[in-house]
Write an enzyme that holds these catalytic residues in place. Structure first.
Site, PDB file in Angstrom:
ATOM      1  CD  GLU A  47      -1.643  -2.342   1.801  1.00 26.78           C
ATOM      2  OE1 GLU A  47      -0.426  -2.537   2.042  1.00 26.78           O
ATOM      3  OE2 GLU A  47      -2.533  -3.170   2.075  1.00 26.78           O
ATOM      4  CG  PHE A 109      -9.012  -9.301  12.261  1.00 29.65           C
ATOM      5  CD1 PHE A 109      -9.395  -9.370  10.924  1.00 29.65           C
ATOM      6  CD2 PHE A 109      -7.771  -9.804  12.628  1.00 29.65           C
ATOM      7  CE1 PHE A 109      -8.554  -9.932   9.967  1.00 29.65           C
ATOM      8  CE2 PHE A 109      -6.916 -10.361  11.682  1.00 29.65           C
ATOM      9  CZ  PHE A 109      -7.311 -10.420  10.348  1.00 29.65           C
ATOM     10  CD  GLN A 110      -6.796  -7.187   8.338  1.00 30.45           C
ATOM     11  OE1 GLN A 110      -7.755  -6.936   7.609  1.00 30.45           O
ATOM     12  NE2 GLN A 110      -5.667  -7.714   7.899  1.00 30.45           N
ATOM     13  CE  LYS A 159     -16.891  -6.083   4.737  1.00 31.25           C
ATOM     14  NZ  LYS A 159     -16.263  -7.391   5.017  1.00 31.25           N
ATOM     15  CG  MET A 474      23.380  11.531   1.325  1.00 35.29           C
ATOM     16  SD  MET A 474      24.536  12.626   0.505  1.00 35.29           S
ATOM     17  CE  MET A 474      23.505  13.311  -0.777  1.00 35.29           C
TER      18      MET A 474
END
Lengths: 565, 157
Positions: A47, A109-110, A159, A474
């Site tokens: 993501e 959950f999540q 949801k 760097m």
């Protein structure tokens, strides 16, 4: 029609044509409905890449890019990309699913409080309480994202809202594309220009003996490139630019001194350090360009053009502060200054031209392939409309120092400096319709290497250059210059990048000499059938100069390890 | 360290207070007191923040607060503002002497005795922060036992 349809329709009404996304439990309703929408889906592999790709669309075009992730770990993976957009003032809308409204706050959950987590790194965030709010929220989100000082806006949608049936009234209003009333009583982004400040600015410019203009991202965001050119050509003030100002002035000029700052050109830093007047147009005076602030401020007056009033006097004190869209404010100054002001600073122009000619960027020829020679060969090949997307590190500084194209053609992660930026951002940039060249070091490419699958599956024609010097360049440079070459965790063991490219199904090459480099770049330029990749094996240890070490001022710019300006 | 009073009007929505304190925390700004409540318009809340720092920093804080989308206006109040705090306090008065000292201290501040049960007296004070602090000093000097001392924080108009 359900909530998910409302979301998709609202996005379509905003002109969204692509979304970078990754599915998950709490966004299945949206994915279920997506095939019936005109919006093209690009399935990423992490993501974080979705967020960078969305911002890539925004950076390369004038649109607002959109990304979508599921709740919990999907949402948290967006964080780096969102923070990157915030620091660079890039417009973007990030959508996340969340658990059912009844489970919010129960450590389900999540479930994460993504609105809370992102609060410091977004321009604004919404949690959708009821589906009736969704059209207004989407309209407000896009408005906030692109107006005033642009930035990322998050919309978190439980949801249950996605799957709820909507009323006939609401369905009708959506299909009729009715004008949506936004409710943002506390949001002001249009300023009335203060004319007394314009007069003050003109007076200061008329009196200056050693003026310098520094222009930056604000010029690009305001589409004020033309106005900038008119101002510079009329005033004949010597000028420099920041990383995000690259390309805002197109063309050659004796007064053009290059990028300033920590790895800016020596003449640019010299000019700013010795100036008596700084005209800062669309910049935020950040530490990469100012060096030690007290020394930066000394002996000079500052005129500051910005759209965000909280930037005034944040880092430096500005005697004159002009708030507003640069496209509208700068022409008012141009109109009022006389054509003859440069007569006052002819000596200053001569000194700076002299410095510009004597302090050129290094281009020594070597027997081995170097990063600089790869970059110079690349720049000889690319066309005016091509977009170069850099990752973060030494290659970025060399690319920035030498770029000579237009604005919105050099994309880099400025404020956050995120490795792994280049490949996913380049994916988004391909939606500009122009050729896109993504350059990464061996460190940075591995941060989002999984996106090699995305460019194949979705046929995104990114030309991928991996400059492999076997080091986290760097950081190694700092260890070389300031820590006695104590190379802790900077030497990188790497896989065979050509084999990896092939494993993903990408035509992949390796170049180890300058001739091979030129040959492969020609091949990459002509190939437009999808992504193409090349690894360039370059000299292991090289340092970027000029350099202003941390804690020093611009007058202490190093031309090499032991040579100051 | 000076004190500046920021008077803020904001939309009456959840999360606004959290945004304000989060902003202060990450900018390392300091809050002396913060009060929040509704205005006559139920859609608008009012917050009074006593900011500890320089004038420059107070102005920076005000500018950054204005960027928060739900915030309608931010003003830095000047000396003409009327400033008040409320204190609810319980003292233990065991001797006549202590009682007299308390009465002495009460002459310099707007105070109202709410109740007295045995040796405990409950008072409310409504006054400027300075006068309240002076009163507290006097109480401490008089060695009067402070059982509870609750300050509301400043409101100002």
């Amino acid at each position: 029609m359900i909530g998910a349809d409302v979301l998709l329709k609202s996005l379509e009404n905003q002109g969204v044509t692509e979304i970078f996304s990754y599915p998950g439990g709490t966004v299945i309703p949206i994915f279920d409905r997506m095939p019936s929408s005109n919006i093209r889906r690009i399935l990423v592999r992490n993501e974080q890449a979705a967020a960078f790709a969305a911002a890539g669309v925004s950076r390369a075009t004038q649109k607002v890019g959109v990304c979508l992730a599921t709740s919990g770990p999907g949402a948290t993976n967006l964080i780096t990309g969102i923070a990157d957009a915030k620091l660079d003032s890039v417009p973007m809308v990030a959508l996340t699913g969340n658990v059912f409204r009844s489970l919010i706050g129960s450590d389900a959950f999540q479930e994460v409080d993504i609105v809370g987590i992102c609060e410091p790194i977004v321009k604004h965030a919404y949690f959708v309480e009821k589906v009736e709010d969704l059209p207004r929220i989407v309209a407000e989100a896009f408005h906030l994202a692109k107006s005033g000082r642009p930035g990322p806006v998050l919309i978190d949608i439980p949801k249950c809202i996605q799957s709820v049936e909507i009323s006939d009234v609401m369905e009708k209003a959506l299909s009729e594309k009715k004008e949506i009333e936004m409710h943002l009583p506390g949001y002001f982004h249009e300023m009335n220009v203060d004319f007394s400040e314009i007069e003050k600015a003109v007076n200061l410019i008329n009196k200056a003996k050693k003026p310098v203009v520094i222009f930056g991202h604000g010029v690009v965001l305001s589409n004020a490139e033309k106005g900038l050119t008119e101002f510079l050509e009329k005033s004949k003030i010597p000028f420099v630019w920041t990383l995000h100002g690259i390309g805002a002035y197109e063309g050659e000029s004796d007064l053009s001194l290059g990028m300033l700052g920590m790895h800016g050109t020596a003449s640019a830093n010299y000019a700013v350090h010795n100036a008596d007047l700084i005209v800062g147009i669309g910049i935020r005076f950040d530490d990469r360009i100012t060096g030690v602030l007290a020394d930066f401020q000394k002996g000079k007056k500052i005129i500051h053009f910005d759209i965000d009033p909280s930037e005034f006097d944040k880092n430096v004190y500005a005697e004159v502060k002009i708030c507003g869209q640069i496209k509208e404010t700068l022409p008012q100054i141009t109109e009022k200054i006389s054509e003859k002001i440069s007569e006052k600073f002819e000596d200053w122009q001569k000194i700076l031209l002299d410095k510009k000619n004597s302090w050129k960027l290094d281009g020594k020829k070597e027997n081995v392939l170097t990063e600089i020679s790869v970059i110079e060969a690349l720049y000889k090949k690319i066309d005016k409309e091509d977009i170069v997307v850099s990752d973060v590190g030494q290659h970025e500084m060399w690319l920035a120092q030498r770029f000579q194209g237009k604005s919105r053609k050099f994309l880099a992660s400025g404020g956050l400096g995120t490795m792994g930026f280049s490949l996913p951002t380049a994916m988004g940039a391909t939606f500009s319709g122009h050729s896109v060249w993504s350059i990464s070091g061996d460190g940075g490419i591995q941060m989002n290497i999984q996106e090699l699958m995305t460019v194949v599956q979705d046929k995104l024609p990114v030309k991928i250059l991996i400059i492999n010097n076997g080091f986290l360049g760097m950081v190694r440079q700092w260890q070389d210059l300031f820590y006695d070459k104590n190379y802790v965790d900077t030497p990188l063991a790497n896989p065979d990048f050509q084999k990896i490219g092939e494993a993903y199904g990408i035509p992949s090459f390796r170049a180890e000499t300058l001739d091979e480099t030129i040959e492969v770049l020609e091949k990459m330029k002509d190939y437009n059938d999808g992504p193409i990749l090349c690894e360039f094996v370059v000299k292991k240890e090289e340092n970027v100069f000029p350099m202003v070490p941390a804690g020093k001022n611009l007058g202490e710019t190093l031309l090499s390890k032991n040579e100051k300006i | 360290m000076e004190k500046y009073i920021l008077s803020v009007l904001a939309e009456n929505k959840t999360g606004v207070l959290s945004k304000i304190t989060s902003l202060f925390r990450r900018k390392l700004f300091q809050i002396d007191s913060l009060t929040a409540g509704k205005t006559a318009d139920e859609k608008v809340s009012q917050l009074t923040i006593v900011f500890l720092g320089s004038q420059n920093d107070a102005e920076k804080a005000a500018g950054m607060l204005r960027k928060i989308v739900e915030i309608l206006s931010v003003q830095i109040l000047d000396d003409s503002a009327v400033v008040r705090e409320i204190v609810l306090a319980r003292f233990e008065i065991k001797s006549e002497n202590k009682c007299r000292l308390l009465k002495e201290a009460e002459k310099t501040v707007l105070v109202n005795q709410i109740s007295k049960t045995g040796d405990e007296v409950l008072v409310e004070l409504i006054d400027t922060s300075q006068r309240i602090e002076d009163f507290l000093e006097k109480i401490k000097k008089a060695d009067i036992q402070i059982l509870e001392w609750m300050r509301s924080g400043v409101i100002a108009i």
